[in-house]
Design a protein around this motif. Structure first.
Motif, mmCIF file in Angstrom:
data_model
loop_
_atom_site.group_PDB
_atom_site.id
_atom_site.type_symbol
_atom_site.label_atom_id
_atom_site.label_comp_id
_atom_site.label_asym_id
_atom_site.label_seq_id
_atom_site.Cartn_x
_atom_site.Cartn_y
_atom_site.Cartn_z
ATOM 1 N N VAL A 52 -9.564 62.087 27.392
ATOM 2 C CA VAL A 52 -8.580 61.913 28.466
ATOM 3 C C VAL A 52 -8.088 60.468 28.490
ATOM 4 O O VAL A 52 -6.894 60.207 28.635
ATOM 5 C CB VAL A 52 -9.191 62.294 29.830
ATOM 6 C CG1 VAL A 52 -8.252 61.957 30.970
ATOM 7 C CG2 VAL A 52 -9.569 63.755 29.851
ATOM 8 N N TYR A 53 -9.001 59.532 28.320
ATOM 9 C CA TYR A 53 -8.632 58.120 28.357
ATOM 10 C C TYR A 53 -7.856 57.721 27.106
ATOM 11 O O TYR A 53 -6.961 56.874 27.181
ATOM 12 C CB TYR A 53 -9.875 57.259 28.569
ATOM 13 C CG TYR A 53 -10.608 57.684 29.818
ATOM 14 C CD1 TYR A 53 -10.001 57.571 31.062
ATOM 15 C CD2 TYR A 53 -11.871 58.253 29.761
ATOM 16 C CE1 TYR A 53 -10.642 57.995 32.218
ATOM 17 C CE2 TYR A 53 -12.516 58.678 30.906
ATOM 18 C CZ TYR A 53 -11.894 58.545 32.132
ATOM 19 O OH TYR A 53 -12.522 58.978 33.276
ATOM 20 N N ALA A 54 -8.166 58.343 25.988
ATOM 21 C CA ALA A 54 -7.382 58.103 24.770
ATOM 22 C C ALA A 54 -5.950 58.591 24.978
ATOM 23 O O ALA A 54 -4.995 57.944 24.549
ATOM 24 C CB ALA A 54 -8.021 58.799 23.577
ATOM 25 N N THR A 88 -6.541 47.784 32.649
ATOM 26 C CA THR A 88 -7.749 47.612 33.450
ATOM 27 C C THR A 88 -8.216 48.915 34.090
ATOM 28 O O THR A 88 -9.416 49.192 34.135
ATOM 29 C CB THR A 88 -7.509 46.559 34.543
ATOM 30 O OG1 THR A 88 -7.007 45.376 33.931
ATOM 31 C CG2 THR A 88 -8.782 46.241 35.293
ATOM 32 N N SER A 89 -7.278 49.729 34.571
ATOM 33 C CA SER A 89 -7.660 50.986 35.229
ATOM 34 C C SER A 89 -8.355 51.944 34.261
ATOM 35 O O SER A 89 -9.274 52.667 34.641
ATOM 36 C CB SER A 89 -6.434 51.665 35.838
ATOM 37 O OG SER A 89 -5.493 51.973 34.825
ATOM 38 N N ILE A 90 -7.944 51.927 32.998
ATOM 39 C CA ILE A 90 -8.574 52.783 31.989
ATOM 40 C C ILE A 90 -9.891 52.164 31.528
ATOM 41 O O ILE A 90 -10.897 52.847 31.355
ATOM 42 C CB ILE A 90 -7.622 53.015 30.802
ATOM 43 C CG1 ILE A 90 -6.345 53.721 31.281
ATOM 44 C CG2 ILE A 90 -8.305 53.820 29.705
ATOM 45 C CD1 ILE A 90 -5.253 53.809 30.245
ATOM 46 N N ARG A 91 -9.873 50.843 31.332
ATOM 47 C CA ARG A 91 -11.079 50.143 30.879
ATOM 48 C C ARG A 91 -12.236 50.334 31.840
ATOM 49 O O ARG A 91 -13.380 50.533 31.427
ATOM 50 C CB ARG A 91 -10.758 48.655 30.724
ATOM 51 C CG ARG A 91 -11.478 48.009 29.598
ATOM 52 C CD ARG A 91 -11.075 46.573 29.337
ATOM 53 N NE ARG A 91 -9.712 46.253 29.690
ATOM 54 C CZ ARG A 91 -9.362 45.196 30.412
ATOM 55 N NH1 ARG A 91 -10.276 44.370 30.860
ATOM 56 N NH2 ARG A 91 -8.106 44.954 30.682
ATOM 57 N N SER A 92 -11.954 50.291 33.144
ATOM 58 C CA SER A 92 -13.027 50.432 34.129
ATOM 59 C C SER A 92 -13.666 51.822 34.057
ATOM 60 O O SER A 92 -14.863 51.975 34.290
ATOM 61 C CB SER A 92 -12.509 50.152 35.535
ATOM 62 O OG SER A 92 -11.570 51.134 35.924
ATOM 63 N N LYS A 93 -12.885 52.834 33.718
ATOM 64 C CA LYS A 93 -13.435 54.186 33.598
ATOM 65 C C LYS A 93 -14.163 54.388 32.274
ATOM 66 O O LYS A 93 -15.090 55.194 32.190
ATOM 67 C CB LYS A 93 -12.324 55.204 33.775
ATOM 68 C CG LYS A 93 -11.804 55.183 35.198
ATOM 69 C CD LYS A 93 -10.640 56.100 35.395
ATOM 70 C CE LYS A 93 -10.204 55.988 36.845
ATOM 71 N NZ LYS A 93 -8.852 56.388 37.076
ATOM 72 N N LEU A 94 -13.766 53.659 31.248
ATOM 73 C CA LEU A 94 -14.449 53.751 29.955
ATOM 74 C C LEU A 94 -15.780 53.006 29.950
ATOM 75 O O LEU A 94 -16.616 53.248 29.082
ATOM 76 C CB LEU A 94 -13.565 53.198 28.834
ATOM 77 C CG LEU A 94 -12.464 54.101 28.320
ATOM 78 C CD1 LEU A 94 -11.579 53.342 27.339
ATOM 79 C CD2 LEU A 94 -13.042 55.335 27.660
#
Length: 106
Positions: A52-54, A88-94
């Protein structure tokens, strides 16, 4: 291709309203995004939740195709700033998928 990867790639194509001539480009952006996710998380294989993040990273890359290399732009009084790397929003979830590297104290 795993089932989850295929689902997310199809969703990305719908999100970007891709046409047949963009299909290869979108697949390339998605594969590049998977590589970014694996590099960031220090993993060798994707877990289902990571696709999903990809997809989100690939969508950001698709939307920034015409502004590659720019960090900011001003046109007609409108200022646009572009985030570099993984947002940043994606990085924090990864972060929950990251594997720590062992470092020596000496």
């Amino acid at each position: 291709m795993s089932d989850e990867k295929g689902k997310q790639l199809d969703a990305l194509k719908r999100l970007t309203s891709e046409e047949d001539n963009d299909a290869a480009l979108i697949a390339d952006l998605y594969n590049d995004a998977i590589t970014e996710v694996l590099d960031y998380t220090n993993r060798d294989k994707m877990q289902d939740g990571m696709y999903v993040y990809a997809k989100k990273i690939a969508k950001v890359a698709f939307n920034q195709l015409d502004v590659e290399g720019e960090t900011a732009r001003t046109e007609g009084g409108v200022v646009q700033n572009f985030e570099l790397g993984i947002p940043t929003s994606i990085r924090s979830k990864l972060n929950r998928y990251r594997i720590a590297k062992v470092r020596s104290l000496y």
